[in-house]
Write a protein that holds these residues in place. Structure first.
Motif, PDB file in Angstrom:
ATOM      1  N   LEU A  18       0.811  -1.216   0.000  1.00  0.00           N
ATOM      2  CA  LEU A  18       0.000   0.000   0.000  1.00  0.00           C
ATOM      3  C   LEU A  18       0.846   1.268   0.000  1.00  0.00           C
ATOM      4  O   LEU A  18       0.315   2.370  -0.146  1.00  0.00           O
ATOM      5  CB  LEU A  18      -0.926   0.003   1.214  1.00  0.00           C
ATOM      6  CG  LEU A  18      -1.859  -1.198   1.331  1.00  0.00           C
ATOM      7  CD1 LEU A  18      -2.675  -1.103   2.611  1.00  0.00           C
ATOM      8  CD2 LEU A  18      -2.768  -1.304   0.112  1.00  0.00           C
ATOM      9  N   VAL A  19       2.165   1.108   0.168  1.00  0.00           N
ATOM     10  CA  VAL A  19       3.080   2.255   0.158  1.00  0.00           C
ATOM     11  C   VAL A  19       3.977   2.227  -1.072  1.00  0.00           C
ATOM     12  O   VAL A  19       4.071   3.212  -1.812  1.00  0.00           O
ATOM     13  CB  VAL A  19       3.932   2.294   1.444  1.00  0.00           C
ATOM     14  CG1 VAL A  19       4.965   3.423   1.385  1.00  0.00           C
ATOM     15  CG2 VAL A  19       3.044   2.457   2.672  1.00  0.00           C
ATOM     16  N   ALA A 207       6.748  17.205  -4.488  1.00  0.00           N
ATOM     17  CA  ALA A 207       5.722  17.583  -5.461  1.00  0.00           C
ATOM     18  C   ALA A 207       4.967  16.357  -5.968  1.00  0.00           C
ATOM     19  O   ALA A 207       3.841  16.458  -6.434  1.00  0.00           O
ATOM     20  CB  ALA A 207       6.340  18.335  -6.631  1.00  0.00           C
ATOM     21  N   TYR A 208       5.600  15.198  -5.899  1.00  0.00           N
ATOM     22  CA  TYR A 208       4.926  13.918  -6.108  1.00  0.00           C
ATOM     23  C   TYR A 208       5.619  12.896  -5.231  1.00  0.00           C
ATOM     24  O   TYR A 208       6.744  13.118  -4.773  1.00  0.00           O
ATOM     25  CB  TYR A 208       4.925  13.505  -7.592  1.00  0.00           C
ATOM     26  CG  TYR A 208       6.259  13.094  -8.160  1.00  0.00           C
ATOM     27  CD1 TYR A 208       6.577  11.752  -8.345  1.00  0.00           C
ATOM     28  CD2 TYR A 208       7.218  14.045  -8.532  1.00  0.00           C
ATOM     29  CE1 TYR A 208       7.800  11.363  -8.876  1.00  0.00           C
ATOM     30  CE2 TYR A 208       8.435  13.664  -9.065  1.00  0.00           C
ATOM     31  CZ  TYR A 208       8.728  12.324  -9.232  1.00  0.00           C
ATOM     32  OH  TYR A 208       9.939  11.943  -9.749  1.00  0.00           O
ATOM     33  N   PHE A 209       4.965  11.766  -4.956  1.00  0.00           N
ATOM     34  CA  PHE A 209       5.495  10.791  -4.006  1.00  0.00           C
ATOM     35  C   PHE A 209       5.897   9.466  -4.648  1.00  0.00           C
ATOM     36  O   PHE A 209       6.679   8.724  -4.073  1.00  0.00           O
ATOM     37  CB  PHE A 209       4.457  10.504  -2.914  1.00  0.00           C
ATOM     38  CG  PHE A 209       4.446  11.499  -1.783  1.00  0.00           C
ATOM     39  CD1 PHE A 209       5.077  12.724  -1.892  1.00  0.00           C
ATOM     40  CD2 PHE A 209       3.792  11.208  -0.602  1.00  0.00           C
ATOM     41  CE1 PHE A 209       5.066  13.642  -0.856  1.00  0.00           C
ATOM     42  CE2 PHE A 209       3.759  12.101   0.454  1.00  0.00           C
ATOM     43  CZ  PHE A 209       4.395  13.326   0.325  1.00  0.00           C
ATOM     44  N   HIS A 210       5.326   9.154  -5.802  1.00  0.00           N
ATOM     45  CA  HIS A 210       5.534   7.833  -6.401  1.00  0.00           C
ATOM     46  C   HIS A 210       5.839   8.008  -7.881  1.00  0.00           C
ATOM     47  O   HIS A 210       5.196   8.823  -8.559  1.00  0.00           O
ATOM     48  CB  HIS A 210       4.281   6.969  -6.202  1.00  0.00           C
ATOM     49  CG  HIS A 210       4.463   5.530  -6.552  1.00  0.00           C
ATOM     50  ND1 HIS A 210       4.196   5.020  -7.817  1.00  0.00           N
ATOM     51  CD2 HIS A 210       4.881   4.479  -5.809  1.00  0.00           C
ATOM     52  CE1 HIS A 210       4.430   3.724  -7.822  1.00  0.00           C
ATOM     53  NE2 HIS A 210       4.845   3.366  -6.622  1.00  0.00           N
ATOM     54  N   HIS A 211       6.808   7.248  -8.389  1.00  0.00           N
ATOM     55  CA  HIS A 211       7.267   7.431  -9.771  1.00  0.00           C
ATOM     56  C   HIS A 211       6.136   7.299 -10.789  1.00  0.00           C
ATOM     57  O   HIS A 211       6.134   7.976 -11.813  1.00  0.00           O
ATOM     58  CB  HIS A 211       8.386   6.441 -10.095  1.00  0.00           C
ATOM     59  CG  HIS A 211       7.994   5.001  -9.930  1.00  0.00           C
ATOM     60  ND1 HIS A 211       7.999   4.361  -8.713  1.00  0.00           N
ATOM     61  CD2 HIS A 211       7.568   4.076 -10.841  1.00  0.00           C
ATOM     62  CE1 HIS A 211       7.601   3.108  -8.865  1.00  0.00           C
ATOM     63  NE2 HIS A 211       7.327   2.917 -10.146  1.00  0.00           N
ATOM     64  N   LEU A 222      -2.413   3.106  -2.394  1.00  0.00           N
ATOM     65  CA  LEU A 222      -3.510   3.665  -1.610  1.00  0.00           C
ATOM     66  C   LEU A 222      -3.039   4.474  -0.406  1.00  0.00           C
ATOM     67  O   LEU A 222      -3.407   5.647  -0.244  1.00  0.00           O
ATOM     68  CB  LEU A 222      -4.435   2.531  -1.140  1.00  0.00           C
ATOM     69  CG  LEU A 222      -5.618   2.957  -0.258  1.00  0.00           C
ATOM     70  CD1 LEU A 222      -6.551   3.872  -1.024  1.00  0.00           C
ATOM     71  CD2 LEU A 222      -6.347   1.718   0.258  1.00  0.00           C
ATOM     72  N   VAL A 223      -2.245   3.872   0.471  1.00  0.00           N
ATOM     73  CA  VAL A 223      -1.850   4.548   1.706  1.00  0.00           C
ATOM     74  C   VAL A 223      -0.927   5.725   1.404  1.00  0.00           C
ATOM     75  O   VAL A 223      -1.033   6.787   2.033  1.00  0.00           O
ATOM     76  CB  VAL A 223      -1.198   3.556   2.688  1.00  0.00           C
ATOM     77  CG1 VAL A 223      -0.530   4.287   3.844  1.00  0.00           C
ATOM     78  CG2 VAL A 223      -2.242   2.572   3.225  1.00  0.00           C
ATOM     79  N   ARG A 229      -2.301  13.353   0.377  1.00  0.00           N
ATOM     80  CA  ARG A 229      -3.428  14.275   0.500  1.00  0.00           C
ATOM     81  C   ARG A 229      -3.453  14.942   1.874  1.00  0.00           C
ATOM     82  O   ARG A 229      -3.726  16.140   1.989  1.00  0.00           O
ATOM     83  CB  ARG A 229      -4.747  13.543   0.233  1.00  0.00           C
ATOM     84  CG  ARG A 229      -4.951  13.163  -1.233  1.00  0.00           C
ATOM     85  CD  ARG A 229      -6.367  12.701  -1.487  1.00  0.00           C
ATOM     86  NE  ARG A 229      -6.685  11.467  -0.797  1.00  0.00           N
ATOM     87  CZ  ARG A 229      -6.430  10.244  -1.278  1.00  0.00           C
ATOM     88  NH1 ARG A 229      -5.836  10.109  -2.460  1.00  0.00           N
ATOM     89  NH2 ARG A 229      -6.767   9.167  -0.590  1.00  0.00           N
ATOM     90  N   ARG A 230      -3.165  14.182   2.920  1.00  0.00           N
ATOM     91  CA  ARG A 230      -3.164  14.763   4.263  1.00  0.00           C
ATOM     92  C   ARG A 230      -2.062  15.801   4.428  1.00  0.00           C
ATOM     93  O   ARG A 230      -2.218  16.766   5.185  1.00  0.00           O
ATOM     94  CB  ARG A 230      -2.982  13.660   5.316  1.00  0.00           C
ATOM     95  CG  ARG A 230      -4.201  12.789   5.539  1.00  0.00           C
ATOM     96  CD  ARG A 230      -4.161  12.118   6.895  1.00  0.00           C
ATOM     97  NE  ARG A 230      -2.919  11.379   7.105  1.00  0.00           N
ATOM     98  CZ  ARG A 230      -2.751  10.087   6.817  1.00  0.00           C
ATOM     99  NH1 ARG A 230      -3.763   9.402   6.308  1.00  0.00           N
ATOM    100  NH2 ARG A 230      -1.604   9.495   7.045  1.00  0.00           N
TER     101      ARG A 230
END
Length: 280
Positions: A18-19, A207-211, A222-223, A229-230
Protein backbone atom coordinates in the motif's frame (compact mmCIF):
# COMPACT_ATOMS: atom_id res chain seq x y z
CA UNK A 1 29.08 19.53 -12.18
CA UNK A 2 29.41 16.26 -10.28
CA UNK A 3 26.30 14.91 -8.58
CA UNK A 4 26.20 12.39 -5.72
CA UNK A 5 22.91 10.77 -4.73
CA UNK A 6 22.47 10.23 -1.00
CA UNK A 7 19.77 8.46 0.99
CA UNK A 8 19.77 10.47 4.20
CA UNK A 9 17.02 8.62 6.05
CA UNK A 10 15.31 5.29 5.47
CA UNK A 11 11.69 5.01 6.64
CA UNK A 12 9.98 1.64 7.02
CA UNK A 13 6.21 1.99 7.54
CA UNK A 14 4.09 -1.15 7.63
CA UNK A 15 2.10 -2.10 4.52
CA UNK A 16 4.60 -2.41 1.69
CA UNK A 17 2.00 -3.07 -1.02
CA UNK A 18 0.00 0.00 0.00
CA UNK A 19 3.08 2.25 0.16
CA UNK A 20 5.54 0.96 -2.45
CA UNK A 21 2.97 -0.74 -4.68
CA UNK A 22 4.42 -4.26 -4.42
CA UNK A 23 4.89 -6.99 -1.82
CA UNK A 24 2.62 -7.83 1.09
CA UNK A 25 0.59 -5.51 3.28
CA UNK A 26 2.30 -7.20 6.23
CA UNK A 27 5.82 -6.33 5.06
CA UNK A 28 7.68 -3.17 5.92
CA UNK A 29 7.80 -0.64 3.08
CA UNK A 30 10.93 1.29 2.15
CA UNK A 31 10.99 5.03 1.70
CA UNK A 32 14.13 7.16 1.37
CA UNK A 33 15.20 10.76 1.89
CA UNK A 34 16.81 11.38 -1.50
CA UNK A 35 19.28 14.25 -1.34
CA UNK A 36 21.82 15.54 -3.83
CA UNK A 37 25.41 16.52 -3.10
CA UNK A 38 26.72 18.66 -5.95
CA UNK A 39 30.38 19.53 -6.49
CA UNK A 40 29.96 23.02 -7.94
CA UNK A 41 32.28 25.87 -8.86
CA UNK A 42 31.34 27.47 -5.53
CA UNK A 43 32.05 24.49 -3.28
CA UNK A 44 29.71 21.70 -2.24
CA UNK A 45 25.97 22.23 -2.59
CA UNK A 46 23.56 20.00 -0.66
CA UNK A 47 19.97 19.71 -1.87
CA UNK A 48 17.86 18.85 1.20
CA UNK A 49 19.46 17.35 4.30
CA UNK A 50 17.20 14.50 5.41
CA UNK A 51 17.30 13.38 9.04
CA UNK A 52 20.15 14.87 11.08
CA UNK A 53 22.39 13.75 13.90
CA UNK A 54 20.41 15.75 16.48
CA UNK A 55 17.21 14.02 15.34
CA UNK A 56 18.83 10.62 15.81
CA UNK A 57 20.15 11.64 19.22
CA UNK A 58 16.65 12.70 20.33
CA UNK A 59 14.03 10.86 18.21
CA UNK A 60 10.99 12.23 20.13
CA UNK A 61 11.73 15.71 18.78
CA UNK A 62 10.70 14.40 15.35
CA UNK A 63 7.26 13.79 16.83
CA UNK A 64 6.21 10.55 18.49
CA UNK A 65 3.31 10.04 16.07
CA UNK A 66 5.53 10.61 13.02
CA UNK A 67 8.18 8.22 14.33
CA UNK A 68 5.54 5.59 15.11
CA UNK A 69 3.94 5.85 11.66
CA UNK A 70 7.09 6.06 9.51
CA UNK A 71 9.44 3.88 11.63
CA UNK A 72 12.66 5.61 10.54
CA UNK A 73 15.85 3.59 10.71
CA UNK A 74 17.72 6.42 12.52
CA UNK A 75 21.17 5.24 11.47
CA UNK A 76 23.88 7.90 11.99
CA UNK A 77 25.73 6.52 8.95
CA UNK A 78 22.81 7.62 6.76
CA UNK A 79 23.00 11.27 7.79
CA UNK A 80 24.19 13.71 5.14
CA UNK A 81 27.12 14.90 7.23
CA UNK A 82 28.46 11.36 7.76
CA UNK A 83 28.12 10.61 4.04
CA UNK A 84 29.83 13.87 3.09
CA UNK A 85 32.75 12.85 5.32
CA UNK A 86 32.76 9.32 3.88
CA UNK A 87 33.27 10.89 0.44
CA UNK A 88 36.42 12.60 1.70
CA UNK A 89 34.97 16.05 2.42
CA UNK A 90 34.30 17.94 5.65
CA UNK A 91 31.06 19.51 6.83
CA UNK A 92 32.61 22.93 6.28
CA UNK A 93 33.11 22.11 2.58
CA UNK A 94 29.33 22.35 2.17
CA UNK A 95 28.91 26.02 1.24
CA UNK A 96 25.21 25.97 0.36
CA UNK A 97 22.17 23.98 1.49
CA UNK A 98 19.14 24.29 -0.82
CA UNK A 99 15.90 23.13 0.78
CA UNK A 100 12.86 22.06 -1.19
CA UNK A 101 10.93 22.88 2.00
CA UNK A 102 11.29 22.75 5.78
CA UNK A 103 9.46 19.55 6.72
CA UNK A 104 11.25 17.48 9.38
CA UNK A 105 12.61 14.84 7.01
CA UNK A 106 14.11 17.48 4.71
CA UNK A 107 15.64 20.00 7.11
CA UNK A 108 16.81 17.78 9.96
CA UNK A 109 20.45 17.89 8.91
CA UNK A 110 20.66 21.70 8.69
CA UNK A 111 22.43 22.00 12.11
CA UNK A 112 25.11 19.56 10.90
CA UNK A 113 26.35 22.20 8.42
CA UNK A 114 26.59 25.35 10.56
CA UNK A 115 28.80 27.27 8.10
CA UNK A 116 26.56 26.72 5.07
CA UNK A 117 24.20 29.34 3.69
CA UNK A 118 20.69 27.86 3.81
CA UNK A 119 18.51 28.71 0.80
CA UNK A 120 14.73 28.49 1.08
CA UNK A 121 11.65 30.12 -0.43
CA UNK A 122 10.55 33.14 1.60
CA UNK A 123 6.97 31.81 1.94
CA UNK A 124 8.34 28.66 3.54
CA UNK A 125 10.46 30.67 5.96
CA UNK A 126 7.57 32.94 6.89
CA UNK A 127 5.39 29.97 7.77
CA UNK A 128 7.88 27.57 9.37
CA UNK A 129 10.30 29.94 11.10
CA UNK A 130 8.66 33.32 11.79
CA UNK A 131 5.03 32.09 11.78
CA UNK A 132 3.91 35.18 9.88
CA UNK A 133 1.54 32.69 8.31
CA UNK A 134 0.33 30.21 10.91
CA UNK A 135 1.57 26.68 10.08
CA UNK A 136 -0.49 23.54 10.66
CA UNK A 137 -0.02 22.40 14.24
CA UNK A 138 2.99 20.11 14.61
CA UNK A 139 4.01 20.46 10.96
CA UNK A 140 7.50 21.88 11.54
CA UNK A 141 10.25 21.03 14.04
CA UNK A 142 11.60 24.42 15.08
CA UNK A 143 14.55 22.85 16.93
CA UNK A 144 16.05 22.04 13.54
CA UNK A 145 16.89 25.73 13.00
CA UNK A 146 17.19 26.92 16.58
CA UNK A 147 20.95 27.44 16.05
CA UNK A 148 20.21 30.36 13.70
CA UNK A 149 21.24 29.36 10.16
CA UNK A 150 22.59 31.87 7.65
CA UNK A 151 19.39 32.11 5.58
CA UNK A 152 19.06 33.18 1.95
CA UNK A 153 15.58 33.72 0.54
CA UNK A 154 13.91 33.21 -2.82
CA UNK A 155 10.60 34.73 -3.81
CA UNK A 156 9.30 37.06 -6.48
CA UNK A 157 10.95 37.37 -9.87
CA UNK A 158 13.02 34.84 -11.73
CA UNK A 159 13.20 33.35 -15.19
CA UNK A 160 11.26 30.80 -17.24
CA UNK A 161 12.60 27.22 -17.18
CA UNK A 162 10.81 24.74 -19.48
CA UNK A 163 7.60 26.69 -18.86
CA UNK A 164 8.04 26.87 -15.07
CA UNK A 165 8.00 30.48 -13.87
CA UNK A 166 10.13 32.11 -11.21
CA UNK A 167 13.32 30.04 -11.56
CA UNK A 168 16.20 31.65 -9.69
CA UNK A 169 19.88 30.76 -9.91
CA UNK A 170 21.80 29.80 -6.78
CA UNK A 171 22.90 33.10 -5.27
CA UNK A 172 21.56 34.71 -8.47
CA UNK A 173 24.89 33.85 -10.08
CA UNK A 174 25.13 30.04 -10.55
CA UNK A 175 23.04 29.29 -13.68
CA UNK A 176 23.58 25.54 -13.44
CA UNK A 177 21.68 25.27 -10.12
CA UNK A 178 18.15 26.66 -10.00
CA UNK A 179 15.40 26.95 -7.39
CA UNK A 180 11.97 26.59 -9.03
CA UNK A 181 8.72 27.26 -7.14
CA UNK A 182 6.53 24.12 -6.96
CA UNK A 183 4.00 24.98 -4.25
CA UNK A 184 1.21 22.75 -3.07
CA UNK A 185 2.77 20.29 -0.64
CA UNK A 186 3.72 23.41 1.30
CA UNK A 187 3.20 27.04 0.33
CA UNK A 188 6.91 27.65 -0.23
CA UNK A 189 7.81 24.26 -1.70
CA UNK A 190 10.46 24.37 -4.47
CA UNK A 191 12.15 22.05 -6.90
CA UNK A 192 15.91 22.21 -7.45
CA UNK A 193 17.26 21.82 -10.99
CA UNK A 194 20.92 20.96 -11.60
CA UNK A 195 22.51 21.03 -15.04
CA UNK A 196 24.53 17.88 -15.78
CA UNK A 197 26.54 18.65 -18.92
CA UNK A 198 23.85 19.26 -21.56
CA UNK A 199 20.99 17.72 -19.52
CA UNK A 200 19.10 18.60 -16.36
CA UNK A 201 18.25 16.76 -13.16
CA UNK A 202 15.16 18.15 -11.39
CA UNK A 203 14.78 17.23 -7.74
CA UNK A 204 11.06 17.82 -7.29
CA UNK A 205 11.01 17.26 -3.53
CA UNK A 206 7.53 16.23 -2.39
CA UNK A 207 5.72 17.58 -5.46
CA UNK A 208 4.93 13.92 -6.11
CA UNK A 209 5.50 10.79 -4.01
CA UNK A 210 5.53 7.83 -6.40
CA UNK A 211 7.27 7.43 -9.77
CA UNK A 212 4.05 6.23 -11.45
CA UNK A 213 2.42 9.60 -10.76
CA UNK A 214 4.40 10.98 -13.72
CA UNK A 215 3.16 8.28 -16.11
CA UNK A 216 0.66 9.08 -18.86
CA UNK A 217 -1.92 7.24 -16.74
CA UNK A 218 -0.83 8.27 -13.23
CA UNK A 219 -1.36 6.05 -10.21
CA UNK A 220 -0.22 5.88 -6.59
CA UNK A 221 -0.53 3.15 -3.92
CA UNK A 222 -3.51 3.67 -1.61
CA UNK A 223 -1.85 4.55 1.71
CA UNK A 224 0.85 6.66 0.06
CA UNK A 225 -1.86 8.62 -1.74
CA UNK A 226 -3.76 9.15 1.50
CA UNK A 227 -0.62 10.46 3.18
CA UNK A 228 0.05 12.77 0.26
CA UNK A 229 -3.43 14.27 0.50
CA UNK A 230 -3.16 14.76 4.26
CA UNK A 231 0.17 16.52 3.85
CA UNK A 232 -1.05 18.95 1.19
CA UNK A 233 -1.32 22.58 2.21
CA UNK A 234 -2.82 23.48 -1.18
CA UNK A 235 -4.05 20.32 -2.88
CA UNK A 236 -5.32 22.00 -6.05
CA UNK A 237 -1.96 23.66 -6.69
CA UNK A 238 -0.08 20.44 -5.93
CA UNK A 239 -2.23 18.56 -8.46
CA UNK A 240 -1.68 21.31 -11.01
CA UNK A 241 2.09 21.19 -10.53
CA UNK A 242 2.10 17.39 -10.78
CA UNK A 243 0.41 17.70 -14.15
CA UNK A 244 3.04 20.22 -15.24
CA UNK A 245 5.77 17.78 -14.19
CA UNK A 246 3.99 15.03 -16.14
CA UNK A 247 3.96 17.24 -19.21
CA UNK A 248 7.62 18.12 -18.71
CA UNK A 249 8.54 14.44 -18.62
CA UNK A 250 6.46 13.67 -21.72
CA UNK A 251 7.87 16.56 -23.75
CA UNK A 252 11.46 16.75 -22.48
CA UNK A 253 12.17 13.43 -20.79
CA UNK A 254 15.32 12.97 -22.88
CA UNK A 255 16.77 16.21 -21.51
CA UNK A 256 15.30 16.41 -18.00
CA UNK A 257 15.39 13.63 -15.39
CA UNK A 258 12.81 14.19 -12.64
CA UNK A 259 13.10 12.61 -9.19
CA UNK A 260 11.28 13.03 -5.91
CA UNK A 261 12.40 12.80 -2.30
CA UNK A 262 10.99 9.55 -1.00
CA UNK A 263 10.48 7.05 -3.83
CA UNK A 264 13.12 4.29 -3.65
CA UNK A 265 12.61 3.58 -7.36
CA UNK A 266 13.62 7.13 -8.31
CA UNK A 267 16.57 6.92 -5.93
CA UNK A 268 17.87 3.54 -7.14
CA UNK A 269 17.44 4.54 -10.79
CA UNK A 270 19.69 7.55 -10.19
CA UNK A 271 22.13 5.71 -7.93
CA UNK A 272 22.68 2.97 -10.49
CA UNK A 273 22.23 4.98 -13.67
CA UNK A 274 23.61 8.00 -15.48
CA UNK A 275 23.80 10.14 -12.34
CA UNK A 276 25.39 7.43 -10.18
CA UNK A 277 28.64 9.07 -9.08
CA UNK A 278 28.36 7.93 -5.47
CA UNK A 279 26.86 4.96 -3.70
CA UNK A 280 25.10 5.37 -0.39
Amino acid sequence: MRIHHLNTGTMCPIGKRLVNGSGSIFQRARMVCHCLLVESNDGLVLVDTGIGLDDIGDPPRLGRKWVRQTTPRLDPAETAVRQVKALGFSADDVRHVLLTHLDRDHAGGVPDFPKAKVHVHRKEYEMAVTHQVAPPQGRYITAQWRHGPDWAFYGAGGEDWFGFKGARALGDREPDILMIPLPGHTLGHCGIAVRDNDKWLLHAGDAYFHHAQLDARPRIPLVLGMFQRRADMDRATRIQNQERLRQLKAAHGADVTIVNSHDPVDYETCRCGRHALAVS
